[in-house]
Design a protein around this motif. Structure first.
Motif, PDB file in Angstrom:
ATOM      1  N   LEU A  95     -22.130 -13.702 -16.696  1.00  0.00           N
ATOM      2  CA  LEU A  95     -22.353 -13.307 -17.864  1.00  0.00           C
ATOM      3  C   LEU A  95     -20.990 -12.619 -18.156  1.00  0.00           C
ATOM      4  CD1 LEU A  95     -24.434  -9.973 -17.859  1.00  0.00           C
ATOM      5  CD2 LEU A  95     -23.631 -10.956 -15.764  1.00  0.00           C
ATOM      6  N   ASP A  96     -20.783 -12.229 -19.437  1.00  0.00           N
ATOM      7  CA  ASP A  96     -19.515 -11.279 -20.006  1.00  0.00           C
ATOM      8  C   ASP A  96     -19.589  -9.931 -19.641  1.00  0.00           C
ATOM      9  OD1 ASP A  96     -18.535 -13.879 -20.781  1.00  0.00           O
ATOM     10  OD2 ASP A  96     -18.992 -13.305 -22.908  1.00  0.00           O
ATOM     11  N   GLN A 100     -22.446  -7.896 -24.407  1.00  0.00           N
ATOM     12  CA  GLN A 100     -22.663  -8.850 -25.448  1.00  0.00           C
ATOM     13  C   GLN A 100     -23.901  -9.630 -24.949  1.00  0.00           C
ATOM     14  OE1 GLN A 100     -19.099 -10.212 -27.679  1.00  0.00           O
ATOM     15  NE2 GLN A 100     -20.072  -9.557 -29.395  1.00  0.00           N
ATOM     16  N   HIS A 101     -23.734  -9.962 -23.457  1.00  0.00           N
ATOM     17  CA  HIS A 101     -24.791 -10.506 -22.950  1.00  0.00           C
ATOM     18  C   HIS A 101     -25.628  -9.493 -22.210  1.00  0.00           C
ATOM     19  CE1 HIS A 101     -21.930 -14.417 -22.451  1.00  0.00           C
ATOM     20  NE2 HIS A 101     -22.555 -14.145 -23.574  1.00  0.00           N
ATOM     21  N   ARG A 125     -28.413 -17.252 -28.192  1.00  0.00           N
ATOM     22  CA  ARG A 125     -28.267 -16.255 -29.192  1.00  0.00           C
ATOM     23  C   ARG A 125     -28.511 -16.902 -30.492  1.00  0.00           C
ATOM     24  NH1 ARG A 125     -23.416 -14.792 -31.844  1.00  0.00           N
ATOM     25  NH2 ARG A 125     -21.800 -15.936 -31.412  1.00  0.00           N
ATOM     26  N   PHE A 161     -23.670 -17.608 -20.790  1.00  0.00           N
ATOM     27  CA  PHE A 161     -24.653 -16.794 -20.057  1.00  0.00           C
ATOM     28  C   PHE A 161     -25.796 -17.563 -19.579  1.00  0.00           C
ATOM     29  CE2 PHE A 161     -27.578 -13.062 -21.428  1.00  0.00           C
ATOM     30  CZ  PHE A 161     -27.881 -12.761 -19.965  1.00  0.00           C
TER      31      PHE A 161
END
Length: 325
Positions: A95-96, A100-101, A125, A161
């Protein structure tokens, strides 16, 4: 061996890194992973802010955190590859670092991975909060890419993600290519896949490193990474250009036989030369992209260099010189 490793590529994430780290541990506690059940792999991809210092501090105080410091900025694809190779968990999440994740989504994703036959669980998303123009362009891009790619399908809204099993990750890491387009590779590997949807989340802090130019280049990578269809399209385009030229010559010949020479044809000549020159430049550009990728693969340079590996038990850091991928 930890039950879950979480890989986080980091580039100038000083505003969100500490919060992300804390939320990951809350998720692990909620899952009941216990001591040693979580591993957090932070990959510093040449950050120019305080990201590395914060990551070093987290590793110094938290035995579950490992920090890879790359020798310079190699790009997100290389940072992801470095982190995935370093992860030791039975399951590995990616994941980032900009929040945002949402880390809390990992709980349902990990549970789905461990209770079903899925070998990877991806987060998709929605685009409810995206600007209209960006949403339309994104849909058009995915339609174009999927029309070109012959072997895989890439879903709109599905990014990096995801949570992967060890078997899936081993298969992914066995792919030796250096020009990596992970969205396509994740699909190409195959294996049973489950999807979890979530609402789009705004970036926690700072500005995205993705510019219009980088997004355009990424789009080109996606269009060329898994097929040679653009070369075939150019061949078709050349064939139609030849047919159009023959038809035009026939039309000119018929006009000459019926009416004689009525105009010198200067504008026609310039238009034809300009059009064909554009087609040739387009063809050379597409072929050059493929040749350039072959050139990069043949050179066999590593995707990244690890400058330093920082772990808690070392009381500091290891010299990562020679660590390549």
């Amino acid at each position: 061996m930890p039950a879950l490793s979480v890989v986080v590529p980091c580039l100038n994430e000083e505003g969100t890194l500490v919060e992300l780290h804390g939320r990951l541990h809350e998720v692990a506690a909620g899952l009941g992973l216990g001591q040693g059940g979580l591993e957090v792999v932070l990959v510093d991809d040449g950050s120019t802010d305080a990201t590395l210092d914060l990551a070093r501090g987290l590793a110094d105080t938290d035995p579950s955190t490992v920090v890879l410091r790359l020798s310079r900025n190699f790009g997100k694809e290389a940072a992801m590859l470095a982190g995935l190779r370093a992860a030791t968990g039975d399951a590995v999440a990616l994941l980032d670092g900009d929040l945002q994740h949402p880390p809390e989504l990992l709980a349902s994703m990990y549970t789905l991975l461990t209770t079903t036959d899925a070998e990877q669980v991806v987060a998709r998303r929605d685009r409810a909060e995206d600007p209209f123009v960006r949403s339309v362009l994104s849909r058009l891009y995915y339609r174009l890419v999927n029309s070109l790619i012959e072997t895989v399908r890439i879903q709109d809204g599905v990014g990096d993600f995801r949570v992967m099993s060890r078997a899936f990750l081993d298969a992914l890491l066995a792919l030796p290519e250096r020009n990596r387009f992970s969205k396509g590779l994740f699909s190409w590997v195959g294996f049973p896949t489950a999807t979890v949807s979530y609402r789009n989340v705004s970036r926690g802090e700072g500005r995205s490193a993705w510019t219009l130019r980088s997004l355009l280049n990424y789009g080109i990578d996606g269009a060329l990474a898994f097929n040679t269809r653009p070369l075939r399209l150019l061949m078709h385009l050349g064939g139609w250009a030849v047919l159009a030229a023959v038809a035009y010559l026939v039309w000119l010949l018929v006009g000459y036989l019926l009416h004689g020479v009525t105009q010198p044809g200067y504008i026609t000549t310039i238009a034809v030369i300009t059009g064909l020159s554009g087609v040739q430049l387009l063809a050379v550009g597409v072929m050059g992209e493929y040749v350039g990728r072959i050139y990069q693969e043949v050179k066999a340079r590593p995707s990244y260099l690890v400058h330093e590996v920082i772990r808690h038990e070392d009381g500091g850091s290891d010299d990562g010189t020679g660590g390549v991928g």
